[in-house]
Motif scaffolding. Structure first.
Motif, PDB file in Angstrom:
ATOM      1  N   CYS A  31       0.876  -1.172   0.000  1.00 59.53           N
ATOM      2  CA  CYS A  31       0.000   0.000   0.000  1.00 59.53           C
ATOM      3  C   CYS A  31       0.915   1.223   0.000  1.00 59.53           C
ATOM      4  CB  CYS A  31      -0.901  -0.060   1.238  1.00 59.53           C
ATOM      5  SG  CYS A  31      -2.195   1.178   1.213  1.00 59.53           S
ATOM      6  N   GLY A  32       1.612   1.379  -1.129  1.00 59.48           N
ATOM      7  CA  GLY A  32       2.683   2.370  -1.188  1.00 59.48           C
ATOM      8  C   GLY A  32       2.241   3.735  -1.674  1.00 59.48           C
ATOM      9  N   LEU A  33       3.077   4.688  -1.355  1.00 62.42           N
ATOM     10  CA  LEU A  33       2.858   6.067  -1.764  1.00 62.42           C
ATOM     11  C   LEU A  33       3.485   6.279  -3.144  1.00 62.42           C
ATOM     12  CD1 LEU A  33       1.759   8.549  -0.077  1.00 62.42           C
ATOM     13  CD2 LEU A  33       4.154   9.145   0.309  1.00 62.42           C
ATOM     14  N   PHE A  34       2.808   7.042  -3.992  1.00 59.66           N
ATOM     15  CA  PHE A  34       3.436   7.464  -5.246  1.00 59.66           C
ATOM     16  C   PHE A  34       4.366   8.630  -4.936  1.00 59.66           C
ATOM     17  CE2 PHE A  34      -0.396   5.470  -7.013  1.00 59.66           C
ATOM     18  CZ  PHE A  34       0.169   4.708  -8.012  1.00 59.66           C
ATOM     19  N   GLN A  35       5.538   8.641  -5.564  1.00 62.58           N
ATOM     20  CA  GLN A  35       6.493   9.722  -5.364  1.00 62.58           C
ATOM     21  C   GLN A  35       7.010  10.153  -6.717  1.00 62.58           C
ATOM     22  OE1 GLN A  35       8.694   6.935  -2.790  1.00 62.58           O
ATOM     23  NE2 GLN A  35       8.937   8.615  -1.349  1.00 62.58           N
ATOM     24  N   GLY A  36       7.642  11.333  -6.754  1.00 56.39           N
ATOM     25  CA  GLY A  36       8.268  11.774  -8.004  1.00 56.39           C
ATOM     26  C   GLY A  36       7.402  12.751  -8.762  1.00 56.39           C
ATOM     27  N   LEU A  37       7.196  12.486 -10.039  1.00 50.93           N
ATOM     28  CA  LEU A  37       6.482  13.407 -10.921  1.00 50.93           C
ATOM     29  C   LEU A  37       5.109  13.777 -10.359  1.00 50.93           C
ATOM     30  CD1 LEU A  37       7.239  11.699 -14.352  1.00 50.93           C
ATOM     31  CD2 LEU A  37       8.226  13.836 -13.503  1.00 50.93           C
ATOM     32  N   LYS A  38       4.716  15.017 -10.625  1.00 54.22           N
ATOM     33  CA  LYS A  38       3.454  15.524 -10.077  1.00 54.22           C
ATOM     34  C   LYS A  38       2.273  14.642 -10.490  1.00 54.22           C
ATOM     35  CE  LYS A  38       0.929  19.726  -9.321  1.00 54.22           C
ATOM     36  NZ  LYS A  38       0.638  21.090  -9.740  1.00 54.22           N
ATOM     37  N   LEU A  40       2.246  11.587 -10.931  1.00 46.58           N
ATOM     38  CA  LEU A  40       2.209  10.407 -10.065  1.00 46.58           C
ATOM     39  C   LEU A  40       1.740  10.772  -8.664  1.00 46.58           C
ATOM     40  CD1 LEU A  40       5.559   8.700 -11.092  1.00 46.58           C
ATOM     41  CD2 LEU A  40       3.272   7.863 -11.554  1.00 46.58           C
ATOM     42  N   ARG A  41       2.285  11.870  -8.131  1.00 43.69           N
ATOM     43  CA  ARG A  41       1.925  12.259  -6.766  1.00 43.69           C
ATOM     44  C   ARG A  41       0.425  12.533  -6.651  1.00 43.69           C
ATOM     45  NH1 ARG A  41       4.351  17.029  -5.788  1.00 43.69           N
ATOM     46  NH2 ARG A  41       5.615  17.114  -7.663  1.00 43.69           N
ATOM     47  N   LEU A  42      -0.152  13.044  -7.739  1.00 42.50           N
ATOM     48  CA  LEU A  42      -1.590  13.327  -7.713  1.00 42.50           C
ATOM     49  C   LEU A  42      -2.409  12.052  -7.523  1.00 42.50           C
ATOM     50  CD1 LEU A  42      -1.962  16.121 -10.411  1.00 42.50           C
ATOM     51  CD2 LEU A  42      -2.320  16.326  -7.931  1.00 42.50           C
ATOM     52  N   ARG A  43      -1.838  10.922  -7.958  1.00 44.24           N
ATOM     53  CA  ARG A  43      -2.555   9.641  -7.787  1.00 44.24           C
ATOM     54  C   ARG A  43      -2.789   9.312  -6.321  1.00 44.24           C
ATOM     55  NH1 ARG A  43       0.589   5.614 -11.851  1.00 44.24           N
ATOM     56  NH2 ARG A  43      -0.128   6.515 -13.811  1.00 44.24           N
ATOM     57  N   ASN A  44      -1.931   9.857  -5.434  1.00 37.48           N
ATOM     58  CA  ASN A  44      -2.127   9.608  -4.006  1.00 37.48           C
ATOM     59  C   ASN A  44      -3.466  10.145  -3.519  1.00 37.48           C
ATOM     60  OD1 ASN A  44       0.379   8.333  -3.522  1.00 37.48           O
ATOM     61  ND2 ASN A  44       1.412  10.317  -3.443  1.00 37.48           N
ATOM     62  N   TRP A  45      -3.992  11.113  -4.251  1.00 39.48           N
ATOM     63  CA  TRP A  45      -5.255  11.738  -3.850  1.00 39.48           C
ATOM     64  C   TRP A  45      -6.470  11.052  -4.465  1.00 39.48           C
ATOM     65  CZ3 TRP A  45      -5.330  15.474  -0.144  1.00 39.48           C
ATOM     66  CH2 TRP A  45      -4.094  16.028   0.185  1.00 39.48           C
ATOM     67  N   SER A  46      -6.248  10.174  -5.447  1.00 38.81           N
ATOM     68  CA  SER A  46      -7.380   9.494  -6.094  1.00 38.81           C
ATOM     69  C   SER A  46      -7.878   8.364  -5.202  1.00 38.81           C
ATOM     70  CB  SER A  46      -6.960   8.883  -7.430  1.00 38.81           C
ATOM     71  OG  SER A  46      -6.261   9.824  -8.181  1.00 38.81           O
ATOM     72  N   PRO A  47      -9.186   8.175  -5.143  1.00 40.54           N
ATOM     73  CA  PRO A  47      -9.697   7.049  -4.351  1.00 40.54           C
ATOM     74  C   PRO A  47      -9.376   5.723  -5.039  1.00 40.54           C
ATOM     75  CG  PRO A  47     -11.495   8.173  -5.483  1.00 40.54           C
ATOM     76  CD  PRO A  47     -10.249   8.952  -5.788  1.00 40.54           C
TER      77      PRO A  47
END
Ligand SMILES: [Zn+2]
Length: 457
Positions: A31-38, A40-47
């Protein structure tokens, strides 16, 4: 039909998350965090495509944030089932999850203060309270033991040699019918200090294997020669060696090498600072689980007092302002957050200093920008000129390179029906696919983000 959905680490190196749906159960592996490119990071906010409360159990391969760092979000959004992992992973999660939450809250606070967020007010992805909730769900388990995680499904954690507690997860039905799946997690390396070699492969029908370095070979072992050269040259210029390091795992290996070089008289004794309370705690956890590690850790343990621990923010600030030549190890590893950012803010404009990268730098991170030769980097909303020397030590990686991945795959008793390449950027994955197909004749797939595949279970 049982299915597997790739919710992260598909054609990228972060955000590991695989949803297994079998016999009416939903199991999330990593259950990892996306890191790096914006993007990708925005995916952390998607349900997630499914409500978190409908997941029966989570299984965690190891504590690195790109495998565990979304757990607080999941718990905050209503997941309340068990999270299975090894004891070492549970220990390290106690460090990394509250720290990740703290960074999220700090980032949001800072963005609000400086007004550089497009959102008003900027909200954290999750809070320290969410992290505490996730930690309360951890169910630590020993290596190699068969554990029933939901009715009719068993798993085993097998030592992957990548980090303290790191594992592959071998999953199958309790009655042995249907497919056996091996979730490879991240794969460690052979003949390295601190960690054991990766355990041999198992009789699996479906395999997920990482491909971070699928197109590369780590430079041959140079017995610390490059590290010694970089430190000596920097000290000769009266500069500091600033090492952004993952707080756990890498720090132990770095210290091991520095002490070894000192012990052999190949490096003079220098002030060494570990400026990360989390790294210091991590070193303690490594010391309590030496039976899971390589024998050589014992040698390092005896020399551990030979560095200065920087615990308080005040001491860290004083260290940033201190001009004395020294080696400073501070997190985060990709220079995206943590105390190392302050060291870089102050240290990058000074040509006497060296910034030494010892781990993989994902696209879009400050670490990657520096490694790619950026003239300026943006820190705290300011453009900071880069005059310090930028170096990297690739051999320090805790990820297997393409040769080591192939070596590991050769330990499998038979070819899995399907091998999915995950946790890699596309170029590396394409190269690894060619190699595996050519050298082993295996059936290899490179899944897309969000792709759902049927499993022969
Ligand atoms: Zn990892």
């Amino acid at each position: 039909m049982p299915s597997l959905t790739f919710l992260g680490a598909a054609r990228t190196v972060t955000g590991s998350k695989y949803l297994l749906e079998v016999d009416g159960h939903r199991i999330l592996i990593d259950c990892g965090l996306f890191q790096g490119l914006k993007e990708l990071r925005l995916r952390n906010w998607s349900p997630l495509p499914i409500p978190p409360e409908t997941i029966d159990a989570v299984v965690l391969t190891h504590a690195h944030i790109d495998h565990s760092g979304w757990l607080p979000r999941l718990a905050g959004q209503g997941f309340h089932g068990p999270i299975y992992c090894t004891g070492g992973t549970a220990d390290l999660c106690k460090l990394v999850l509250p720290d990740a939450a703290h960074l999220q809250e700090e980032d949001a606070r800072f963005a609000n203060l400086r007004g550089f967020s497009k959102h008003s007010p900027a909200l954290p992805l999750y809070t320290e309270e969410d992290a505490a909730k996730a930690l309360s769900l951890l169910k630590p388990q020993p290596f190699n033991k068969t554990i029933s995680i939901v009715n009719g499904i068993d798993i085993q954690f097998i030592n992957a040699g990548h980090l303290l507690g790191s594992s592959y997860v071998f999953l199958r039905r309790s009655d042995m019918s249907g497919a056996r799946i091996l979730f490879g997690g991240d794969l460690g390396r052979y003949a390295r200090p601190i960690l054991p070699d990766p355990s041999p492969g198992l009789d699996a029908d479906v395999l997920l294997v990482e491909s971070t370095y699928g197109d590369r070979l780590h430079p041959p072992e140079d017995d610390g020669e490059t590290l010694a050269r970089i430190i000596k040259e920097t000290i000769a210029r009266r500069g500091k060696v600033i090492i952004p390091a993952f707080a756990i795992g890498r720090v132990e290996e770095l210290l091991y090498w520095i002490f070894r070089l000192e012990g052999q008289g190949r490096l003079e004794k220098l002030p060494i600072y570990v400026d990360s309370p989390m790294a210091l705690k991590g070193i303690e956890y490594y010391n309590t689980r030496t039976d899971e590690l390589d024998k050589e850790i014992i040698a390092m343990r005896n020399k551990l007092p030979r560095f200065t621990s920087i615990n308080s923010a005040k001491d860290s600030k004083a260290l940033v302002e201190n001009d004395t030549p020294a080696v400073i190890i501070a997190s985060s590893g990709m220079a995206t957050g943590g105390r190392v950012v302050h060291h870089l803010f102050a240290g990058l404009p000074d040509p006497r200093n060296t910034v030494l990268f010892v781990g993989f730098q994902a696209a879009g991170t400050r670490g990657r920008q520096l490694q790619d030769g950026a003239q300026y980097v943006k820190i705290f909303g300011q453009h900071v000129p880069v005059h310090a020397r930028i170096e990297k030590l690739e051999g320090m990686s805790s990820h297997a390179d393409s040769g080591e991945i192939i070596r590991w795959l050769r330990t499998f008793p038979r070819a899995p029906k399907t091998t999915y390449l995950v946790h890699g950027e596309v170029v590396a994955q394409d190269a690894l696919k060619v190699r595996i197909t050519k050298e082993l004749g295996w059936n290899v797939e490179i899944p897309n983000h969000g792709q759902k595949v049927d499993l022969p279970m």
